[in-house]
Design a protein around this motif. Sequence first.
Motif: not given
Length: 341
Positions: A50, A53, A296, A298, A304, A306
């Motif tokens: 990540f 992100e 990850s 989604l 995303s 996150e």
Amino acid sequence: MQKLLRLPALIATIVIASVLSSCHDIKEYADDPYGNFEALWTILDEHYCFFGEKDVDWNEVHEKYAARIGSEMTREELFIVCSDMLAELRDGHVNLSASFNTSYYREWWSAYPQNFSLRVIEDRYFNYNYRQTSGMMYGFLSDNIGYIYYPSFSQPSGEGNLDNVLYFLSSARGIIIDVRDNGGGSLTNVETLVARFITEPTIVGYISHKTGPGHSDFSEPRAITYRPAAAGRIRWGKPVVVLTNRSTFSAANNFASVMKHLPGVRIAGATTGGGSGMPYSSELPCGWGVRFSACSILDAARESTENGVDPSPDCAIDITPADIVAGRDPILDLAISLLSE
């Protein structure tokens, strides 16, 4: 036709792929402050998923914290520096574990006001007249609205338990599923619950894994599909409102992201705490363990989650300390009004 995989099969595929992609020379690090620091930084650099992100310059982080490493520092001092470095990722799924402490990034929720009181719901909305089973609290609210509080996805809900709960609430005009302050748990329990709200195999998200040490080295996203509950099980086809707050994290965050894309479902409250990755564990030369997200997940729109799942349009609302003192829950009130329309 695009191949759809259920989450357990996907996880097995990812584990195999991760092993295969890791078949390269592994640098050995000395068991001293410098070696352990470099090992930790490199493990995250090659496997954490990540960085995009989090918008973190990991090389800059290295320079910042490497300057704090000294050959004579104690293990306690080293642990503090390493924990501070990991906190730069602002990720509640990143933990460093030693025999004397475990680091944990608490600001993903502590930086936000506490906006949930189960006591208010029990007292003012139920007058303590509710049911409990398999980790769930449920019953009827005003205006014939059904309510389920699911505090942790670590607590499995059996198929028979869900049948009983949904049958009991079957006369309700709509149902509220409250996952505020739910810190996560098992994605299998998420799938079991979601299966009661779908009528056909449904793509609920996508998953990709690291294929190399680069921050952008990811596989193509693979679809995750959930199937409806087996024939004979009770399914819910009426409107649903899911209640969330900043302490809705990890598997509960995933539940919110899945439900948000189902027809007839709205998310009300505050943006969730995020935490959408699959865990990966490794070890430093000194024996400390490190755990973080390496795959990850989604949502169904390939976005995303996150950093959290936002409420549905016109459904963002918060609670103040004064509300709690007065025995009010504006988030729950909004859900009741949405289902009463």
